[in-house]
Design a protein around this motif. Structure first.
Motif, PDB file in Angstrom:
ATOM      1  N   THR A 226     -24.208-105.091  13.649  1.00 10.56           N
ATOM      2  CA  THR A 226     -23.441-103.210  12.171  1.00 10.56           C
ATOM      3  C   THR A 226     -22.137-104.562  12.542  1.00 10.56           C
ATOM      4  O   THR A 226     -21.381-102.926  11.564  1.00 10.56           O
ATOM      5  CB  THR A 226     -23.606-102.242  13.049  1.00 10.56           C
ATOM      6  OG1 THR A 226     -22.692-102.572  15.003  1.00 10.56           O
ATOM      7  CG2 THR A 226     -24.922-101.886  13.736  1.00 10.56           C
ATOM      8  N   ASN A 227     -22.338-104.868  11.995  1.00 12.57           N
ATOM      9  CA  ASN A 227     -19.978-105.296  11.847  1.00 12.57           C
ATOM     10  C   ASN A 227     -18.971-104.770  12.267  1.00 12.57           C
ATOM     11  O   ASN A 227     -18.355-104.588  11.774  1.00 12.57           O
ATOM     12  CB  ASN A 227     -20.353-105.746  10.360  1.00 12.57           C
ATOM     13  CG  ASN A 227     -21.108-106.494   9.745  1.00 12.57           C
ATOM     14  OD1 ASN A 227     -20.752-107.503   9.677  1.00 12.57           O
ATOM     15  ND2 ASN A 227     -21.559-106.265   8.570  1.00 12.57           N
ATOM     16  N   SER A 228     -19.294-104.804  13.874  1.00  9.17           N
ATOM     17  CA  SER A 228     -18.689-103.924  14.529  1.00  9.17           C
ATOM     18  C   SER A 228     -17.309-103.988  14.590  1.00  9.17           C
ATOM     19  O   SER A 228     -16.931-105.025  14.513  1.00  9.17           O
ATOM     20  CB  SER A 228     -19.223-103.583  16.470  1.00  9.17           C
ATOM     21  OG  SER A 228     -20.308-103.032  16.214  1.00  9.17           O
ATOM     22  N   SER A 246     -17.145 -98.523  14.550  1.00  9.24           N
ATOM     23  CA  SER A 246     -17.483 -98.833  13.147  1.00  9.24           C
ATOM     24  C   SER A 246     -15.724 -98.210  12.067  1.00  9.24           C
ATOM     25  O   SER A 246     -15.165 -97.460  13.161  1.00  9.24           O
ATOM     26  CB  SER A 246     -18.410 -98.484  12.010  1.00  9.24           C
ATOM     27  OG  SER A 246     -18.703 -97.102  12.037  1.00  9.24           O
ATOM     28  N   THR A 251     -17.853 -95.616  18.486  1.00  9.76           N
ATOM     29  CA  THR A 251     -18.417 -95.029  19.338  1.00  9.76           C
ATOM     30  C   THR A 251     -18.528 -95.523  21.258  1.00  9.76           C
ATOM     31  O   THR A 251     -19.915 -95.306  21.605  1.00  9.76           O
ATOM     32  CB  THR A 251     -20.410 -95.996  18.770  1.00  9.76           C
ATOM     33  OG1 THR A 251     -20.173 -97.691  18.802  1.00  9.76           O
ATOM     34  CG2 THR A 251     -20.604 -95.815  16.942  1.00  9.76           C
ATOM     35  N   GLN A 266     -25.853-103.186  24.676  1.00  9.60           N
ATOM     36  CA  GLN A 266     -26.350-102.900  23.783  1.00  9.60           C
ATOM     37  C   GLN A 266     -26.998-104.877  23.162  1.00  9.60           C
ATOM     38  O   GLN A 266     -27.777-103.515  21.743  1.00  9.60           O
ATOM     39  CB  GLN A 266     -25.003-103.009  22.571  1.00  9.60           C
ATOM     40  CG  GLN A 266     -24.248-101.855  22.594  1.00  9.60           C
ATOM     41  CD  GLN A 266     -23.321-101.490  22.015  1.00  9.60           C
ATOM     42  OE1 GLN A 266     -23.438-102.243  20.287  1.00  9.60           O
ATOM     43  NE2 GLN A 266     -21.916-100.440  21.187  1.00  9.60           N
ATOM     44  N   TRP A 270     -31.072-104.885  19.441  1.00  9.44           N
ATOM     45  CA  TRP A 270     -30.602-105.582  18.430  1.00  9.44           C
ATOM     46  C   TRP A 270     -32.095-106.104  17.648  1.00  9.44           C
ATOM     47  O   TRP A 270     -32.080-106.570  18.821  1.00  9.44           O
ATOM     48  CB  TRP A 270     -29.687-106.913  18.518  1.00  9.44           C
ATOM     49  CG  TRP A 270     -28.411-106.644  18.963  1.00  9.44           C
ATOM     50  CD1 TRP A 270     -27.741-105.429  19.071  1.00  9.44           C
ATOM     51  CD2 TRP A 270     -26.920-107.373  19.803  1.00  9.44           C
ATOM     52  NE1 TRP A 270     -26.210-105.208  19.199  1.00  9.44           N
ATOM     53  CE2 TRP A 270     -25.970-106.789  19.575  1.00  9.44           C
ATOM     54  CE3 TRP A 270     -27.205-108.201  19.923  1.00  9.44           C
ATOM     55  CZ2 TRP A 270     -24.963-107.215  20.021  1.00  9.44           C
ATOM     56  CZ3 TRP A 270     -26.240-109.229  20.405  1.00  9.44           C
ATOM     57  CH2 TRP A 270     -24.755-108.532  20.798  1.00  9.44           C
TER      58      TRP A 270
END
Length: 306
Positions: A226-228, A246, A251, A266, A270
């Motif tokens: 998610t390109n955190s 993000s 989060t 997490q 994925w």
């Protein structure tokens, strides 16, 4: 009550009623024509001003509000409730000061800015755009609050700091120096942001975070599927807090010991190949090393001051 002073080019006149306030004599105004912008009808009583200089355009002073000194309320602006505008302050555009709001010094309110509650604006502060300052907030020095930003609670923004975009500063937070709070960032609680610090995107600064410059914050992005966005912030006493999310939302929040566990938790969700998962976990591990190095550096600086 009769009007004893009238000029055709004015939308108000003085009624003859006076009020002694803060060492000056204020005079009550009365509308000489309709002021549709503010729902004022000809003959309606307004608030108090010291002289004609204080009120121009189609601006209006309502209720028990007071404008005095060299202050100016212009254009379509209004002051109402028990608000006060004094010294050399300026309220223009469609800006509003209401409730018990106070605007003093050389402060400027313009566009659609709104100051209300028990907020205080002073010094050379500027509030403009769609910005709102309310509750017991204080804006002073050369600080600016603009765009759609909000400052409230007992927050202070001072010096040359800016709060803008959709940012919020509230609670007992203090923003000073030449700091910027912008994007969708939130600074609240007992947080203190000083120096040349930039708080942006969805960063959520709270608790007892103390930022005294760019070296007290670390931001990295582009991690995982998610390109955190990962932010590491110094807290009071040399501690730290890490946030994960993000550019729009946070989060997860915790410390370095919990960070690695959270990433592995997490990772189990994925949807990717095993090779891709290993690559992302390796990247997070490298970031974890950097985070711990920065935290140790903060602790070392604190130890050196004792």
């Amino acid at each position: 009550m009769s009007i004893n002073k009238h000029h055709a080019d004015k939308h108000f006149a003085f009624t003859g009623e006076t009020l002694r306030f803060e060492g000056v004599t204020l005079r009550r105004i009365q509308a000489t024509r309709d002021v549709d912008k503010h729902g004022v009808r000809a003959g309606e009583l307004g608030g108090w001003i010291e002289s004609e200089y204080n009120l121009g355009g189609n601006a209006w002073v309502h209720d028990q509000a007071k404008v005095y000194g060299s202050a100016r309320v212009l254009d379509d602006a209004r002051v109402r409730g028990n608000a006060q505008v004094g010294d050399q302050a300026s309220v223009s555009g469609s800006a509003e000061v209401s409730d018990n709001g106070r605007v003093f010094g050389r402060a400027v309110l313009s566009a659609n800015a709104w100051v209300y509650g028990n907020a205080r604006i002073s010094g050379n502060a500027e509030i403009y755009g769609e910005a709102e300052v309310f509750d017991h907030a204080r804006i002073y020095g050369h600080a600016q609050v603009f765009a759609s930003a909000e400052v409230y609670g007992k927050a202070h923004v001072s010096d040359h700091s800016w709060v803008f975009d959709s940012a919020e500063v509230y609670g007992n937070a203090h923003i000073s120096g030449r700091s910027w709070v912008y994007g969708n960032a939130k600074v609240h609680g007992e947080a203190s942001v000083e120096g040349n610090t930039y708080i942006r995107d969805s960063m959520n600064i709270a608790d007892h975070v103390e930022l005294h410059g760019a070296h007290h914050i670390m931001v990295a992005s582009g991690f995982g599927p998610t390109n955190s966005l990962v932010s590491v912030l110094r807290t009071a006493g040399g501690g730290h807090v890490i946030t994960l999310g993000s550019s729009k939302a946070t989060t997860w929040q915790g410390d370095a010991d919990d960070f690695a566990r959270e990433i592995h938790r997490q990772a189990r969700r994925w949807e990717c190949s095993d090779a891709q998962r290993r690559q992302w976990l390796d990247e997070y591990q490298e970031l974890d090393h950097l985070i711990r190095a920065r935290i140790q550096a903060w602790a070392g600086v604190l130890a050196g001051t004792r």
